[in-house]
Design an enzyme around this catalytic site. Sequence first.
Site, PDB file in Angstrom:
ATOM      1  N   ASP A 243       1.626  -0.849  -1.063  1.00 20.33           N
ATOM      2  CA  ASP A 243      -0.126  -0.646  -1.876  1.00 20.33           C
ATOM      3  C   ASP A 243      -0.403  -0.664  -2.960  1.00 20.33           C
ATOM      4  O   ASP A 243       0.778  -0.212  -4.139  1.00 20.33           O
ATOM      5  CB  ASP A 243      -0.942   1.437  -1.541  1.00 20.33           C
ATOM      6  N   MET A 244      -1.354  -1.445  -3.459  1.00 20.06           N
ATOM      7  CA  MET A 244      -1.781  -1.291  -5.326  1.00 20.06           C
ATOM      8  C   MET A 244      -2.038  -0.003  -6.200  1.00 20.06           C
ATOM      9  O   MET A 244      -1.313   0.604  -6.925  1.00 20.06           O
ATOM     10  CB  MET A 244      -3.573  -1.726  -4.886  1.00 20.06           C
TER      11      MET A 244
END
Length: 304
Positions: free
Chosen positions: A137-138
């Site tokens: 994820d970011m």
Amino acid sequence: MIHELTVEDGGGIRIDRYLTGQLQEVSRSFLQKLFKDGGVCVNDRPVKSSYKVENGDQIRLDIPEAVEPEIEAEKMELDILYEDADIILINKPKGMVVHPAAGHYTGTLVNGLMEHCRGQLSGINGVLRPGIVHRIDMDTTGVLIVCKNDRAHNKIAAQLKEHSITRRYYAIVHGVLKDDTGVIDAPVGRHPVDRKKMSINEKNGKHAVTHYRVLKRFRRFTYVECVLETGRTHQIRVHMASIGHPLLGDTVYGPAKVPFPGLSGQTLHAGVLGIQHPSTGEYMEFSAPLPEYFEELLKKLERD
């Protein structure tokens, strides 16, 4: 592209709600634009999103073909842990998106890799995800493997499918865990109502197993190590939240209010990744140190 379906069990509900439930791959905003452009017909007549479907209705959607944008190489500083002719291991920083997608066509890891690798990236996942065999994820930091050719990509993808890759994460979770170790075995799938989220989904979820171990207990939080047996989207975030211990900073699966000002996103770090090298077959393990923000949080929790 024409998509057709017949209403069998949705009589009486709005067509936009009906289609949202039937077409998991189409977003609500895209559907609304399709209605506005006259791209949704019922029994050969265009309808509005407020139309209430009846059993037996023939729905036809005229979905325009997607046009993939041209992704440009960008010069950027990459924290490279290891690189050879087959693979490159990156320590991804917080806030960096792995590959281009809607709203993120520049500044992604792929943009930087395209410049660094000069075309030496596998093409199996298409022009938007060259070299990308898995992602994080970011706001998750840590080790990510990228493949430079299709042969390496297939080898690493096979290890992912067999669950033979070592993946060790570090996280800070809300609350104080009672047990020193535990196993969460619960299927993870798309949330039945909020399609932007994942959830424990017994009906449509995929097999998911997370092993956790307590590293340090604080007054209101716990520092844990999580080892993935499987690798589903948001697996650790969903699993820890499901036992009442969501990740600190995770406003999607945890409290909406973050107790530490300035903290953005979940405190989750992919610390260790172990693979069999795609060419030599040798087992190799790579690690990335905790990011500075994570270390500072641990010190603060220790003081508190």
